[in-house]
Motif scaffolding. Structure first.
Motif, PDB file in Angstrom:
ATOM      1  N   TRP A 160      13.920 -60.700  18.274  1.00 49.63           N
ATOM      2  CA  TRP A 160      14.069 -62.141  18.424  1.00 49.63           C
ATOM      3  C   TRP A 160      14.306 -62.451  19.889  1.00 49.63           C
ATOM      4  O   TRP A 160      15.049 -61.738  20.578  1.00 49.63           O
ATOM      5  N   ASP A 161      13.688 -63.522  20.384  1.00 45.73           N
ATOM      6  CA  ASP A 161      13.849 -63.901  21.787  1.00 45.73           C
ATOM      7  C   ASP A 161      15.193 -64.581  22.018  1.00 45.73           C
ATOM      8  O   ASP A 161      16.008 -64.705  21.097  1.00 45.73           O
ATOM      9  N   ARG A 162      15.440 -65.025  23.231  1.00 44.61           N
ATOM     10  CA  ARG A 162      16.740 -65.628  23.591  1.00 44.61           C
ATOM     11  C   ARG A 162      17.001 -66.942  22.866  1.00 44.61           C
ATOM     12  O   ARG A 162      18.149 -67.358  22.739  1.00 44.61           O
ATOM     13  N   PRO A 178       6.633 -53.142  26.395  1.00 42.31           N
ATOM     14  CA  PRO A 178       5.957 -54.314  26.970  1.00 42.31           C
ATOM     15  C   PRO A 178       6.495 -55.646  26.422  1.00 42.31           C
ATOM     16  O   PRO A 178       6.585 -56.630  27.154  1.00 42.31           O
ATOM     17  N   ILE A 179       6.868 -55.658  25.153  1.00 40.75           N
ATOM     18  CA  ILE A 179       7.397 -56.888  24.564  1.00 40.75           C
ATOM     19  C   ILE A 179       8.758 -57.228  25.176  1.00 40.75           C
ATOM     20  O   ILE A 179       9.009 -58.372  25.558  1.00 40.75           O
ATOM     21  N   LEU A 180       9.644 -56.234  25.270  1.00 38.40           N
ATOM     22  CA  LEU A 180      10.961 -56.491  25.865  1.00 38.40           C
ATOM     23  C   LEU A 180      10.838 -56.912  27.327  1.00 38.40           C
ATOM     24  O   LEU A 180      11.538 -57.830  27.771  1.00 38.40           O
ATOM     25  N   LYS A 181       9.950 -56.281  28.060  1.00 43.87           N
ATOM     26  CA  LYS A 181       9.759 -56.653  29.473  1.00 43.87           C
ATOM     27  C   LYS A 181       9.230 -58.086  29.592  1.00 43.87           C
ATOM     28  O   LYS A 181       9.663 -58.842  30.466  1.00 43.87           O
ATOM     29  N   ALA A 182       8.316 -58.468  28.732  1.00 42.93           N
ATOM     30  CA  ALA A 182       7.795 -59.839  28.758  1.00 42.93           C
ATOM     31  C   ALA A 182       8.895 -60.841  28.430  1.00 42.93           C
ATOM     32  O   ALA A 182       9.036 -61.867  29.104  1.00 42.93           O
ATOM     33  N   LEU A 214      12.154 -60.438  28.740  1.00 44.34           N
ATOM     34  CA  LEU A 214      13.133 -60.452  29.836  1.00 44.34           C
ATOM     35  C   LEU A 214      12.620 -61.241  31.035  1.00 44.34           C
ATOM     36  O   LEU A 214      13.404 -61.847  31.767  1.00 44.34           O
ATOM     37  N   ALA A 215      11.301 -61.248  31.237  1.00 44.94           N
ATOM     38  CA  ALA A 215      10.696 -62.007  32.331  1.00 44.94           C
ATOM     39  C   ALA A 215      10.510 -63.478  31.977  1.00 44.94           C
ATOM     40  O   ALA A 215      10.022 -64.258  32.800  1.00 44.94           O
ATOM     41  N   GLY A 216      10.869 -63.861  30.746  1.00 51.49           N
ATOM     42  CA  GLY A 216      10.752 -65.253  30.332  1.00 51.49           C
ATOM     43  C   GLY A 216       9.397 -65.627  29.764  1.00 51.49           C
ATOM     44  O   GLY A 216       9.136 -66.812  29.528  1.00 51.49           O
ATOM     45  N   ARG A 217       8.522 -64.659  29.567  1.00 58.41           N
ATOM     46  CA  ARG A 217       7.210 -64.944  28.993  1.00 58.41           C
ATOM     47  C   ARG A 217       7.319 -64.973  27.470  1.00 58.41           C
ATOM     48  O   ARG A 217       7.985 -64.137  26.869  1.00 58.41           O
TER      49      ARG A 217
END
Length: 189
Positions: free
Chosen positions: A135-137, A162-166, A168-171
């Motif tokens: 789940w995102d933020r 890749p999903i966690l990095k995206a 975390l980058a706000g994407r």
């Protein structure tokens, strides 16, 4: 002459006996330790998954690991999950675990930091495990599915990094329905 025939016969019997013992050892090992890799595709549909009330809404990125202690597919998966925890735990990512209902077991000490969730709405409809939901933020389901595709799971074939990095980058990420072939155990039954 009969001495030669006796030696040849004994040698042949010893060879046959040795081959039989090796064959028995091989088939025992295969039956006990090797599991066939089922090449069947599994659809992971996250449309019914919801965070419990105490975790819902805005907050850190939430990674929920679905774990069946009896599943032999956990072997490579658990090391990969421990690597994910060490890589992302300090970056506003919270790790949780949902254990298959009715199962008994304890996660390895390397995964002791995962926070257990007693009940996750919609998890009764999981097709298989090991699986992961992210789940995102904002509290929206960004991903639901396997850690990777194939017989083994590691960072080189993982969908999770890749999903966690995206995130975390706000994407934004929207991948709550995933079709994959891999080592999975049924969640229900």
């Amino acid at each position: 002459m009969s001495n030669r025939i006796a030696k040849a016969t004994l040698s042949a019997l010893a060879l046959v006996l040795c081959a039989a013992v090796l064959w028995q050892a091989y088939t025992t090992f295969q039956a006990r330790y090797l599991r066939p890799f089922d090449n069947q595709a599994t659809l992971f549909d996250g449309s019914q998954l919801r965070l419990p009330a105490e975790l819902a809404g805005p907050g850190p990125i939430r990674v929920v690991h679905f774990w069946d202690p009896a599943c032999p597919c956990n072997v490579g998966n658990q090391q990969h999950l421990a690597d994910l925890v060490s890589q992302f735990a300090g970056q506003d990512v919270a790790f949780h675990v949902v254990q298959k209902p009715g199962s008994h077991g304890q996660l390895p000490t390397s995964l002791a930091s995962l926070q257990p969730i007693a009940s996750l709405p919609g998890s009764e409809h999981l097709p298989a495990s090991p699986a992961v939901a992210i789940w995102d933020r904002q509290g929206h389901l960004a991903y639901f599915g396997p850690y990777s595709e194939g017989a083994v799971c590691n960072a080189s074939n993982s969908f999770i990094e890749p999903i966690l990095k995206a995130l975390l980058a706000g994407r934004p990420v929207t991948a709550s329905n995933t079709l994959a072939v891999g080592c999975y155990c049924p969640w229900t039954g």
